[in-house]
Design an enzyme around this catalytic site. Structure first.
Site, PDB file in Angstrom:
ATOM      1  N   GLY A  15      -3.593  -2.969  -0.903  1.00  0.00           N
ATOM      2  CA  GLY A  15      -3.952  -2.529   0.710  1.00  0.00           C
ATOM      3  C   GLY A  15      -4.207  -3.566   1.581  1.00  0.00           C
ATOM      4  O   GLY A  15      -5.046  -3.374   2.628  1.00  0.00           O
ATOM      5  N   THR A  16      -3.561  -4.789   1.543  1.00  0.00           N
ATOM      6  CA  THR A  16      -3.595  -5.914   2.508  1.00  0.00           C
ATOM      7  C   THR A  16      -3.054  -5.448   3.891  1.00  0.00           C
ATOM      8  O   THR A  16      -3.721  -6.016   4.962  1.00  0.00           O
ATOM      9  CB  THR A  16      -3.044  -7.177   1.890  1.00  0.00           C
ATOM     10  OG1 THR A  16      -1.580  -6.862   1.866  1.00  0.00           O
ATOM     11  CG2 THR A  16      -3.630  -7.767   0.642  1.00  0.00           C
ATOM     12  N   ASN A  17      -2.089  -4.649   3.783  1.00  0.00           N
ATOM     13  CA  ASN A  17      -1.575  -4.166   5.132  1.00  0.00           C
ATOM     14  C   ASN A  17      -2.734  -3.264   5.829  1.00  0.00           C
ATOM     15  O   ASN A  17      -2.756  -3.370   6.960  1.00  0.00           O
ATOM     16  CB  ASN A  17      -0.394  -3.504   4.956  1.00  0.00           C
ATOM     17  CG  ASN A  17       1.045  -4.558   4.900  1.00  0.00           C
ATOM     18  OD1 ASN A  17       1.180  -5.176   5.779  1.00  0.00           O
ATOM     19  ND2 ASN A  17       1.358  -4.742   3.836  1.00  0.00           N
ATOM     20  N   MET A  94       4.283   3.533  -2.722  1.00  0.00           N
ATOM     21  CA  MET A  94       5.271   3.288  -3.591  1.00  0.00           C
ATOM     22  C   MET A  94       5.823   4.551  -4.215  1.00  0.00           C
ATOM     23  O   MET A  94       6.394   4.737  -5.081  1.00  0.00           O
ATOM     24  CB  MET A  94       4.801   2.160  -4.645  1.00  0.00           C
ATOM     25  CG  MET A  94       4.380   0.943  -4.242  1.00  0.00           C
ATOM     26  SD  MET A  94       5.487   0.130  -3.363  1.00  0.00           S
ATOM     27  CE  MET A  94       4.972  -1.376  -3.179  1.00  0.00           C
ATOM     28  N   ILE A  96       8.223   8.126  -3.758  1.00  0.00           N
ATOM     29  CA  ILE A  96       9.448   8.730  -2.818  1.00  0.00           C
ATOM     30  C   ILE A  96       8.914  10.092  -2.094  1.00  0.00           C
ATOM     31  O   ILE A  96       8.060  10.634  -2.962  1.00  0.00           O
ATOM     32  CB  ILE A  96      10.600   8.912  -3.802  1.00  0.00           C
ATOM     33  CG1 ILE A  96      11.094   7.602  -4.542  1.00  0.00           C
ATOM     34  CG2 ILE A  96      11.628   9.566  -3.079  1.00  0.00           C
ATOM     35  CD1 ILE A  96      11.625   6.606  -3.516  1.00  0.00           C
ATOM     36  N   LEU A  97       9.199  10.019  -0.881  1.00  0.00           N
ATOM     37  CA  LEU A  97       8.902  11.310  -0.062  1.00  0.00           C
ATOM     38  C   LEU A  97      10.122  11.881   0.208  1.00  0.00           C
ATOM     39  O   LEU A  97      11.020  11.186   0.324  1.00  0.00           O
ATOM     40  CB  LEU A  97       8.039  10.755   1.146  1.00  0.00           C
ATOM     41  CG  LEU A  97       6.747  10.207   0.990  1.00  0.00           C
ATOM     42  CD1 LEU A  97       6.281   9.662   2.091  1.00  0.00           C
ATOM     43  CD2 LEU A  97       5.826  11.393   0.440  1.00  0.00           C
ATOM     44  N   ASN A 111       6.990   2.597   8.396  1.00  0.00           N
ATOM     45  CA  ASN A 111       7.054   1.887   6.923  1.00  0.00           C
ATOM     46  C   ASN A 111       7.048   0.505   7.187  1.00  0.00           C
ATOM     47  O   ASN A 111       7.750  -0.101   8.165  1.00  0.00           O
ATOM     48  CB  ASN A 111       8.038   2.122   6.148  1.00  0.00           C
ATOM     49  CG  ASN A 111       8.042   1.552   4.836  1.00  0.00           C
ATOM     50  OD1 ASN A 111       7.347   1.553   4.192  1.00  0.00           O
ATOM     51  ND2 ASN A 111       9.338   1.386   4.328  1.00  0.00           N
ATOM     52  N   HIS A 113       8.329  -3.007   5.349  1.00  0.00           N
ATOM     53  CA  HIS A 113       9.188  -3.436   4.163  1.00  0.00           C
ATOM     54  C   HIS A 113       9.292  -5.010   4.134  1.00  0.00           C
ATOM     55  O   HIS A 113       9.506  -5.628   5.264  1.00  0.00           O
ATOM     56  CB  HIS A 113      10.628  -2.802   4.247  1.00  0.00           C
ATOM     57  CG  HIS A 113      11.587  -3.495   3.195  1.00  0.00           C
ATOM     58  ND1 HIS A 113      11.529  -2.541   1.993  1.00  0.00           N
ATOM     59  CD2 HIS A 113      12.329  -4.149   3.039  1.00  0.00           C
ATOM     60  CE1 HIS A 113      12.301  -3.095   1.050  1.00  0.00           C
ATOM     61  NE2 HIS A 113      13.091  -4.062   1.931  1.00  0.00           N
TER      62      HIS A 113
HETATM   63  C1  GAR Z   1       3.820  -4.946   1.021  1.00  0.00           C
HETATM   64  O1  GAR Z   1       4.309  -6.046   0.722  1.00  0.00           O
HETATM   65  C2  GAR Z   1       4.609  -4.024   1.379  1.00  0.00           C
HETATM   66  O2  GAR Z   1       5.676  -4.523   2.485  1.00  0.00           O
HETATM   67  C3  GAR Z   1       5.356  -3.781   0.136  1.00  0.00           C
HETATM   68  O3  GAR Z   1       4.413  -3.552  -0.704  1.00  0.00           O
HETATM   69  C4  GAR Z   1       3.444  -4.601  -0.453  1.00  0.00           C
HETATM   70  C5  GAR Z   1       1.988  -3.698  -0.466  1.00  0.00           C
HETATM   71  O4  GAR Z   1       0.908  -4.627  -0.311  1.00  0.00           O
HETATM   72  N1  GAR Z   1       6.007  -2.498   0.447  1.00  0.00           N
HETATM   73  C6  GAR Z   1       7.326  -2.154  -0.098  1.00  0.00           C
HETATM   74  O5  GAR Z   1       7.729  -2.656  -0.873  1.00  0.00           O
HETATM   75  C7  GAR Z   1       7.553  -0.742   0.131  1.00  0.00           C
HETATM   76  N2  GAR Z   1       9.155  -0.639   0.239  1.00  0.00           N
HETATM   77  P1  GAR Z   1      -0.088  -4.000   0.165  1.00  0.00           P
HETATM   78  O6  GAR Z   1      -0.860  -2.842  -0.708  1.00  0.00           O
HETATM   79  O7  GAR Z   1      -1.358  -5.266   0.033  1.00  0.00           O
HETATM   80  O8  GAR Z   1      -0.270  -3.800   1.615  1.00  0.00           O
END
Ligand code: GAR
Length: 212
Positions: A15-17, A94, A96-97, A111, A113
Protein backbone atom coordinates in the site's frame (compact mmCIF):
# COMPACT_ATOMS: atom_id res chain seq x y z
CA UNK A 1 -18.69 19.48 1.35
CA UNK A 2 -20.65 20.00 -1.84
CA UNK A 3 -18.94 18.77 -4.98
CA UNK A 4 -16.93 16.28 -2.95
CA UNK A 5 -15.66 13.32 -5.00
CA UNK A 6 -15.68 10.05 -3.14
CA UNK A 7 -12.66 7.88 -3.87
CA UNK A 8 -12.27 4.15 -3.19
CA UNK A 9 -8.73 2.74 -3.24
CA UNK A 10 -8.40 -0.98 -3.99
CA UNK A 11 -5.26 -2.68 -2.66
CA UNK A 12 -3.63 -6.08 -2.33
CA UNK A 13 -0.29 -5.49 -0.66
CA UNK A 14 1.98 -3.01 1.07
CA UNK A 15 0.00 0.00 0.00
CA UNK A 16 2.75 2.53 -0.66
CA UNK A 17 0.65 4.05 -3.44
CA UNK A 18 -2.30 4.23 -1.05
CA UNK A 19 0.03 6.05 1.35
CA UNK A 20 0.96 8.56 -1.36
CA UNK A 21 -2.76 9.21 -1.88
CA UNK A 22 -3.43 9.55 1.86
CA UNK A 23 -0.49 11.97 2.18
CA UNK A 24 -1.75 14.01 -0.78
CA UNK A 25 -5.19 14.23 0.80
CA UNK A 26 -3.67 15.30 4.14
CA UNK A 27 -1.79 18.11 2.34
CA UNK A 28 -5.04 19.22 0.66
CA UNK A 29 -3.73 18.20 -2.76
CA UNK A 30 -6.60 15.82 -3.65
CA UNK A 31 -9.40 18.35 -3.23
CA UNK A 32 -12.29 17.97 -3.89
CA UNK A 33 -11.39 14.27 -3.66
CA UNK A 34 -11.88 12.40 -0.42
CA UNK A 35 -10.67 8.85 0.20
CA UNK A 36 -13.91 7.35 1.46
CA UNK A 37 -13.00 3.65 1.47
CA UNK A 38 -10.07 1.28 1.14
CA UNK A 39 -10.87 -2.25 -0.02
CA UNK A 40 -8.35 -5.10 0.18
CA UNK A 41 -8.53 -8.30 -1.84
CA UNK A 42 -7.07 -10.31 1.06
CA UNK A 43 -6.96 -9.99 4.84
CA UNK A 44 -3.82 -8.98 6.71
CA UNK A 45 -2.22 -6.79 4.04
CA UNK A 46 -0.26 -3.80 5.34
CA UNK A 47 -2.33 -1.38 3.25
CA UNK A 48 -5.21 -2.00 5.70
CA UNK A 49 -3.02 -0.76 8.53
CA UNK A 50 -2.22 2.41 6.59
CA UNK A 51 -5.95 3.05 6.08
CA UNK A 52 -6.63 2.47 9.77
CA UNK A 53 -3.88 4.87 10.82
CA UNK A 54 -5.34 7.53 8.54
CA UNK A 55 -8.84 6.96 9.93
CA UNK A 56 -10.24 5.81 6.58
CA UNK A 57 -12.87 3.03 6.60
CA UNK A 58 -11.14 -0.17 5.45
CA UNK A 59 -12.85 -3.31 4.20
CA UNK A 60 -11.69 -6.77 3.20
CA UNK A 61 -13.41 -8.44 0.29
CA UNK A 62 -11.35 -11.58 -0.13
CA UNK A 63 -11.09 -12.91 -3.67
CA UNK A 64 -10.89 -16.44 -2.30
CA UNK A 65 -14.40 -16.13 -0.87
CA UNK A 66 -15.89 -15.94 -4.38
CA UNK A 67 -16.14 -18.72 -6.97
CA UNK A 68 -15.01 -16.67 -9.97
CA UNK A 69 -13.54 -13.34 -11.05
CA UNK A 70 -16.98 -12.40 -12.36
CA UNK A 71 -18.74 -13.15 -9.06
CA UNK A 72 -16.04 -11.19 -7.21
CA UNK A 73 -16.26 -8.23 -9.58
CA UNK A 74 -20.04 -8.05 -9.31
CA UNK A 75 -19.94 -8.09 -5.50
CA UNK A 76 -17.20 -5.46 -5.42
CA UNK A 77 -19.02 -3.25 -7.93
CA UNK A 78 -22.22 -3.40 -5.90
CA UNK A 79 -20.29 -2.53 -2.76
CA UNK A 80 -18.67 0.50 -4.41
CA UNK A 81 -21.99 1.70 -5.84
CA UNK A 82 -23.52 1.36 -2.36
CA UNK A 83 -20.72 3.57 -1.03
CA UNK A 84 -21.57 6.21 -3.68
CA UNK A 85 -18.04 6.12 -5.05
CA UNK A 86 -17.14 8.55 -7.87
CA UNK A 87 -13.57 7.35 -8.56
CA UNK A 88 -12.08 3.90 -8.10
CA UNK A 89 -8.28 3.67 -7.86
CA UNK A 90 -6.45 0.38 -8.32
CA UNK A 91 -3.27 0.87 -6.29
CA UNK A 92 -1.36 -2.38 -6.47
CA UNK A 93 -4.61 -4.32 -6.82
CA UNK A 94 -3.53 -7.74 -8.04
CA UNK A 95 -6.91 -9.31 -8.75
CA UNK A 96 -8.39 -9.54 -12.25
CA UNK A 97 -11.67 -7.65 -12.61
CA UNK A 98 -14.21 -8.40 -15.31
CA UNK A 99 -16.23 -6.07 -17.53
CA UNK A 100 -19.02 -5.43 -15.01
CA UNK A 101 -16.81 -3.00 -13.06
CA UNK A 102 -15.73 -1.08 -16.17
CA UNK A 103 -19.35 -0.77 -17.33
CA UNK A 104 -20.45 0.51 -13.91
CA UNK A 105 -17.57 3.05 -13.71
CA UNK A 106 -16.84 4.14 -17.29
CA UNK A 107 -13.63 6.23 -17.41
CA UNK A 108 -13.81 6.44 -13.63
CA UNK A 109 -11.30 3.73 -12.67
CA UNK A 110 -7.61 4.63 -12.52
CA UNK A 111 -4.80 2.07 -12.39
CA UNK A 112 -1.11 2.65 -11.73
CA UNK A 113 1.25 0.41 -13.69
CA UNK A 114 5.00 0.29 -12.96
CA UNK A 115 6.24 0.68 -16.57
CA UNK A 116 5.80 2.97 -19.56
CA UNK A 117 2.78 1.42 -21.28
CA UNK A 118 2.69 -0.08 -23.93
CA UNK A 119 5.98 -1.64 -22.74
CA UNK A 120 5.98 -4.43 -20.18
CA UNK A 121 2.24 -4.56 -19.60
CA UNK A 122 -0.71 -6.91 -20.01
CA UNK A 123 -1.29 -10.37 -18.58
CA UNK A 124 1.49 -11.58 -16.30
CA UNK A 125 3.14 -8.17 -15.92
CA UNK A 126 2.64 -7.14 -12.33
CA UNK A 127 4.81 -6.15 -9.38
CA UNK A 128 8.46 -7.18 -9.57
CA UNK A 129 7.90 -9.18 -12.78
CA UNK A 130 7.56 -5.90 -14.66
CA UNK A 131 10.99 -4.70 -13.51
CA UNK A 132 12.59 -8.11 -14.16
CA UNK A 133 11.29 -7.91 -17.73
CA UNK A 134 12.51 -4.32 -18.21
CA UNK A 135 16.00 -5.20 -16.94
CA UNK A 136 16.33 -8.36 -19.02
CA UNK A 137 15.19 -6.46 -22.13
CA UNK A 138 17.92 -3.92 -21.43
CA UNK A 139 15.89 -0.73 -21.57
CA UNK A 140 17.68 2.40 -20.34
CA UNK A 141 14.49 4.18 -19.28
CA UNK A 142 11.45 2.84 -17.45
CA UNK A 143 8.78 4.58 -15.42
CA UNK A 144 5.14 4.46 -14.48
CA UNK A 145 1.78 4.98 -16.14
CA UNK A 146 -1.58 6.00 -14.73
CA UNK A 147 -4.40 5.03 -17.06
CA UNK A 148 -8.14 4.59 -17.13
CA UNK A 149 -9.17 0.98 -16.85
CA UNK A 150 -10.90 -0.47 -19.90
CA UNK A 151 -11.84 -4.04 -20.70
CA UNK A 152 -8.35 -4.64 -22.13
CA UNK A 153 -5.73 -5.43 -19.46
CA UNK A 154 -3.46 -2.33 -19.11
CA UNK A 155 -4.96 -1.04 -22.39
CA UNK A 156 -7.13 1.90 -21.34
CA UNK A 157 -6.53 5.59 -22.11
CA UNK A 158 -3.30 6.96 -20.59
CA UNK A 159 -3.70 9.87 -18.14
CA UNK A 160 -0.09 10.47 -17.04
CA UNK A 161 3.34 8.91 -17.47
CA UNK A 162 6.70 9.63 -15.90
CA UNK A 163 10.05 8.21 -16.95
CA UNK A 164 12.92 7.24 -14.66
CA UNK A 165 16.41 6.07 -15.65
CA UNK A 166 17.57 2.48 -15.42
CA UNK A 167 21.01 2.54 -13.79
CA UNK A 168 24.00 0.22 -14.10
CA UNK A 169 23.79 -2.49 -11.46
CA UNK A 170 20.00 -2.16 -10.96
CA UNK A 171 18.15 -5.15 -9.56
CA UNK A 172 14.37 -5.56 -9.93
CA UNK A 173 14.10 -4.30 -6.36
CA UNK A 174 16.19 -1.13 -6.85
CA UNK A 175 14.42 -0.30 -10.10
CA UNK A 176 11.02 -0.90 -8.47
CA UNK A 177 11.91 1.46 -5.64
CA UNK A 178 13.08 4.22 -8.02
CA UNK A 179 9.95 3.85 -10.19
CA UNK A 180 7.76 4.07 -7.09
CA UNK A 181 9.52 7.04 -5.49
CA UNK A 182 10.15 9.11 -8.60
CA UNK A 183 7.11 8.22 -10.65
CA UNK A 184 4.19 6.26 -9.14
CA UNK A 185 3.90 8.17 -5.86
CA UNK A 186 3.88 11.46 -7.77
CA UNK A 187 1.65 10.82 -10.77
CA UNK A 188 -1.04 8.73 -9.08
CA UNK A 189 -2.15 11.50 -6.68
CA UNK A 190 -1.80 14.09 -9.47
CA UNK A 191 -4.00 12.07 -11.81
CA UNK A 192 -6.57 11.48 -9.04
CA UNK A 193 -6.71 15.22 -8.30
CA UNK A 194 -7.16 16.07 -11.99
CA UNK A 195 -10.05 13.59 -12.18
CA UNK A 196 -11.69 15.01 -9.05
CA UNK A 197 -11.41 18.55 -10.46
CA UNK A 198 -13.14 17.47 -13.67
CA UNK A 199 -10.05 18.24 -15.74
CA UNK A 200 -9.77 14.97 -17.69
CA UNK A 201 -11.48 14.62 -21.07
CA UNK A 202 -11.32 11.29 -22.86
CA UNK A 203 -11.50 11.28 -26.66
CA UNK A 204 -11.13 7.77 -28.00
CA UNK A 205 -7.99 6.56 -26.35
CA UNK A 206 -6.49 10.02 -25.85
CA UNK A 207 -6.92 11.85 -22.54
CA UNK A 208 -6.79 15.64 -22.67
CA UNK A 209 -6.04 17.65 -19.54
CA UNK A 210 -8.05 20.86 -19.56
CA UNK A 211 -7.03 24.23 -18.10
CA UNK A 212 -8.46 25.10 -14.67
C1 GAR B 1 3.20 -0.95 -7.48
O1 GAR B 1 4.49 -0.89 -8.04
C2 GAR B 1 2.15 -0.94 -8.57
O2 GAR B 1 2.49 -0.13 -9.66
C3 GAR B 1 2.16 -2.38 -8.97
O3 GAR B 1 2.27 -3.09 -7.77
C4 GAR B 1 2.97 -2.30 -6.80
C5 GAR B 1 2.11 -2.19 -5.55
O4 GAR B 1 2.80 -1.54 -4.52
N1 GAR B 1 0.97 -2.73 -9.70
C6 GAR B 1 0.96 -3.60 -10.69
O5 GAR B 1 1.93 -4.25 -11.04
C7 GAR B 1 -0.39 -3.76 -11.37
N2 GAR B 1 -0.23 -4.37 -12.67
P1 GAR B 1 2.04 -0.86 -3.29
O6 GAR B 1 1.09 -1.90 -2.70
O7 GAR B 1 3.15 -0.55 -2.33
O8 GAR B 1 1.33 0.36 -3.79
Amino acid sequence: MSGEKRIAVLVSGGGTNLQALLDAEARGDLQPGKIAAVVASAPGVYALERAKQAGVPAYVMARKDYPSSKAYTIALTEFLQGQKIDLVILAGFMTILTEEMVKAFPNAILNVHPALIPSFCGAGYFGLHVHEAALSYGVKVSGATVHFVSEECDGGPIVMQKAVPVLEGDTPETLQRRVMEQAEWQILPQAAALFCRGRLRVHGRVVHITEE
